[in-house]
Design a protein around this motif. Sequence first.
Motif, PDB file in Angstrom:
ATOM      1  N   ALA A 317       3.489  -5.643 -11.301  1.00 19.66           N
ATOM      2  CA  ALA A 317       4.473  -4.841 -10.747  1.00 19.66           C
ATOM      3  C   ALA A 317       4.632  -4.143  -9.624  1.00 19.66           C
ATOM      4  O   ALA A 317       5.552  -4.028  -8.767  1.00 19.66           O
ATOM      5  N   GLY A 318       3.642  -3.042  -9.313  1.00 19.76           N
ATOM      6  CA  GLY A 318       3.636  -2.386  -8.384  1.00 19.76           C
ATOM      7  C   GLY A 318       3.312  -3.459  -6.918  1.00 19.76           C
ATOM      8  O   GLY A 318       3.800  -2.968  -6.066  1.00 19.76           O
ATOM      9  N   PHE A 319       2.513  -4.463  -7.191  1.00 19.66           N
ATOM     10  CA  PHE A 319       2.216  -5.212  -5.782  1.00 19.66           C
ATOM     11  C   PHE A 319       3.611  -5.911  -5.468  1.00 19.66           C
ATOM     12  O   PHE A 319       4.069  -5.930  -4.328  1.00 19.66           O
ATOM     13  N   ALA A 320       4.174  -6.236  -6.613  1.00 26.79           N
ATOM     14  CA  ALA A 320       5.721  -6.987  -6.187  1.00 26.79           C
ATOM     15  C   ALA A 320       6.785  -6.184  -5.900  1.00 26.79           C
ATOM     16  O   ALA A 320       7.409  -6.338  -4.772  1.00 26.79           O
ATOM     17  N   ARG A 321       6.748  -4.758  -6.130  1.00 28.28           N
ATOM     18  CA  ARG A 321       7.569  -3.898  -5.797  1.00 28.28           C
ATOM     19  C   ARG A 321       7.311  -3.599  -4.007  1.00 28.28           C
ATOM     20  O   ARG A 321       8.171  -3.514  -3.148  1.00 28.28           O
ATOM     21  N   ASP A 322       6.124  -3.424  -3.823  1.00 29.88           N
ATOM     22  CA  ASP A 322       5.592  -3.138  -2.546  1.00 29.88           C
ATOM     23  C   ASP A 322       5.944  -4.350  -1.426  1.00 29.88           C
ATOM     24  O   ASP A 322       6.494  -3.946  -0.542  1.00 29.88           O
ATOM     25  N   VAL A 323       5.601  -5.301  -1.958  1.00 31.09           N
ATOM     26  CA  VAL A 323       5.828  -6.632  -1.222  1.00 31.09           C
ATOM     27  C   VAL A 323       7.419  -6.818  -0.802  1.00 31.09           C
ATOM     28  O   VAL A 323       7.842  -7.074   0.307  1.00 31.09           O
ATOM     29  N   VAL A 324       8.199  -6.679  -2.055  1.00 31.52           N
ATOM     30  CA  VAL A 324       9.609  -6.877  -1.692  1.00 31.52           C
ATOM     31  C   VAL A 324      10.347  -5.756  -1.045  1.00 31.52           C
ATOM     32  O   VAL A 324      11.357  -6.046  -0.131  1.00 31.52           O
ATOM     33  N   LEU A 325       9.884  -4.472  -1.308  1.00 30.13           N
ATOM     34  CA  LEU A 325      10.539  -3.386  -0.396  1.00 30.13           C
ATOM     35  C   LEU A 325       9.911  -3.547   1.045  1.00 30.13           C
ATOM     36  O   LEU A 325      10.813  -3.099   2.094  1.00 30.13           O
ATOM     37  N   ARG A 752       4.626   2.136  -8.254  1.00 26.03           N
ATOM     38  CA  ARG A 752       3.982   1.232  -9.830  1.00 26.03           C
ATOM     39  C   ARG A 752       4.351   2.047 -10.537  1.00 26.03           C
ATOM     40  O   ARG A 752       3.437   2.237 -11.511  1.00 26.03           O
ATOM     41  N   ARG A 753       5.698   1.913 -10.971  1.00 24.91           N
ATOM     42  CA  ARG A 753       5.931   2.482 -12.351  1.00 24.91           C
ATOM     43  C   ARG A 753       5.650   1.553 -13.582  1.00 24.91           C
ATOM     44  O   ARG A 753       5.503   2.019 -14.800  1.00 24.91           O
ATOM     45  N   LEU A 754       5.414   0.219 -13.193  1.00 27.54           N
ATOM     46  CA  LEU A 754       5.115  -0.644 -14.380  1.00 27.54           C
ATOM     47  C   LEU A 754       3.863  -1.447 -14.208  1.00 27.54           C
ATOM     48  O   LEU A 754       3.292  -1.385 -12.991  1.00 27.54           O
TER      49      LEU A 754
END
Length: 757
Positions: A317-325, A752-754
């Motif tokens: 979840a944290g990785f996906a958030r970083d990539v998309v943002l 990385r909240r999730l």
Amino acid sequence: MEQEMSEAPVSPKNFSIRELRQVARNVPIIVRRYRQFHNSVADIELSGWYRFLDVPQEDPYFFSTSDLSDALRTRMLGAIQGELSVVPELRQLGDVLVYEEQLQGRSVEMELRLLETFLERCPSGYQMQPLSNVEAWKRAFEVAAEIIAFEAAWRPSGRLPAVGRSRYRRAEMQVRALQALGTPGLRVRDGQLLGEWRTAVHQGSDLARALIRKIGGALIIQRVFSLLERDDRSERYLTRRNAVLARDDGIPDIPWNHLLELASQAVSVTQLELAEPWDGRREKLWTRLLGVLRNLAAVYNVQFYNRFEGLLFHDLAGFARDVVLYDHLFTIPQWRPSDTPRLMTASFGWLPDSFQTNSGFSVRDAAVFAERLLEWQRQREGVPLVFSAETARQRCPELSDAALAALLDAASLPANRVNQGLHDPDSRPNSEHSFALRPLIEEGGRYLLFAAPWRAQAFFEVLESAARRWGETQQPRVNIRQKLGDATEPFLREQLAAHGVRAVGGKAQDIPGDVECDAVVEAANLRVFIEAKSKVLTWAGRTGQDVYLLKDFANSGVYAAAQAVRNAAALIRHGHMRLVDADGHEAELVDQGDDVITLSLSLGEFGGLQTTAAFQEALVVMAEGGEFVAHRTLDDEERRALVEANQRSAQYRRAFEGLVKVDPTVVEERHGRRMFLSLAQFLVLLDGVSGAQQFANRLLELSAWAPISLDPYVPILMADGRRQPDLISTVLQAGDGQMFALKGPLETLGRRRLRPK
């Protein structure tokens, strides 16, 4: 208001920096003791080292320093062996150490060396004790101190090189940006980075917007596209971004997309028509502007500096958030202009005559309008196009006056309303004023069209918005998203057929269960299962709101992969499959032991999550049973989104387990032949393809190039034999000297909240 900027508090009941610092203070003493022992014996007398370190010697005639190192490593890991992975928490300790070093001027070299000594020797997936077992962790790091001392003893100088900092570059760049932008109350307390970051971001954004107004938004946009290289075949402007296997310099990137979004708010058609020069005054303001924006973007802590960070992650979840943002801030969204009209026609060709009555134009009108204007702009090599309704009429003679007027109105925003509501990097414009949804800017009866690849998708959005408004007037209401999904399947097969690739699809008639294939391509010893979804990355997901991002990703790439894998397993299990499509065409598939590739297609783009390397790693996490849990309070809508994401993840896990049952060899692939592309990316991939075998080979090449970048188009271009040029050197250098010299405000979002259980 004071807010946290690190991921989570470090509980005083856990092993923390305090205990790590206690161990670090003893390291020089241990190093001196080991060095003295080393000097007291001949180097060849390794048997003494075995006794000194209390390491059992299995062979009395064989001595090895590697044996001794391995024994210490085993001793260190054995001290904390358990049932958890706490690698993210250990890395956070390193981040907090870097925060303290930057803010307090205290050296943390030895503490970081202890952490790195442990992390470098900890195998992936190793299960450990929780950090609440303080004594076990103290013992483990005491052994790490012995490893450091042992290595130092064998060096001629008795000293070790400086510890590698690349793993902590993000934290360093983040806190330096916060300092440069004058974040009120910036400090570290109880393992947290604290400060009034919202105030700082807001003030930093005010400064950036003021600089943009002084330069002129239209001139800035023109400047950006004049500096970027363009690949002629993909028709894309190529921005340099972090190539994860070739970059470790720690220089913050320029947030190109955020720059363009802000510049769009300050566009003046008159300024362009006056052809004001880019003089020395504007150059100085431009350099300062890039420094401000780099600081603002660095605060959000989503740029990867470590070359392996984009390939190895412990928190999906944290990785996906970083990539998309990162994509939202740094990369310029682009579609190939020449593909846009046919995507519009294929996606909305099903609309009835009542649509034209409702909107004032037909689907064909909208496609012709897009084709003529995009081609006109593309011929100008990125120079903004200014035109009137009359010149548009001359360019689009097929359109009636009424249709052209309706399209110009639907496709344009008044200059003083573009991106209203957008301010900070994670804010969003009002939907009716979003420049992402309309390609043109209007001022005083003049229309402005910027670089065609950047504006192409907005023409599609104009047609989709009109279709959505029409659908809401129908009884019953028409589900536009479902209709788009239905239209994608025949378009997909048509495009493959145009490249000599036979694709079959339809419902399976001779096997139990609801098995339906969008498209299946057969090549020598290889079969490709393709599934398409119309789900897009919503604005909430695009700006890094974790649960919505996971929901969007799961409902698109993951859901499509689950269906494709399930279909492949059904064919292998039953040995054959008879497909009948909506037009009654039949096709027979027979399993002959062929290898399987699955390709998920989405109508919208998901940026770095559509790189094969990132997608495969995400599927590994899901297949291993990880469930996403919230570490914060969710509202009802967020809870529903999280449940939906977990349901899709479970569907993929069950589908993959079914495939493993009928073909155990796929375990060795580790999902290595699961791919995820947007429809626009897929059309670029098809360039030069002729026949099923060449199509399959292109997919295999795409997988081979996957690890080089988190830009999904780079592997596509590589697979086609092309290379991505860097930005012109002046762009890379611009603003570097100003990065940490600015004074003005900032801070960062909790990351990385999730995470998977």
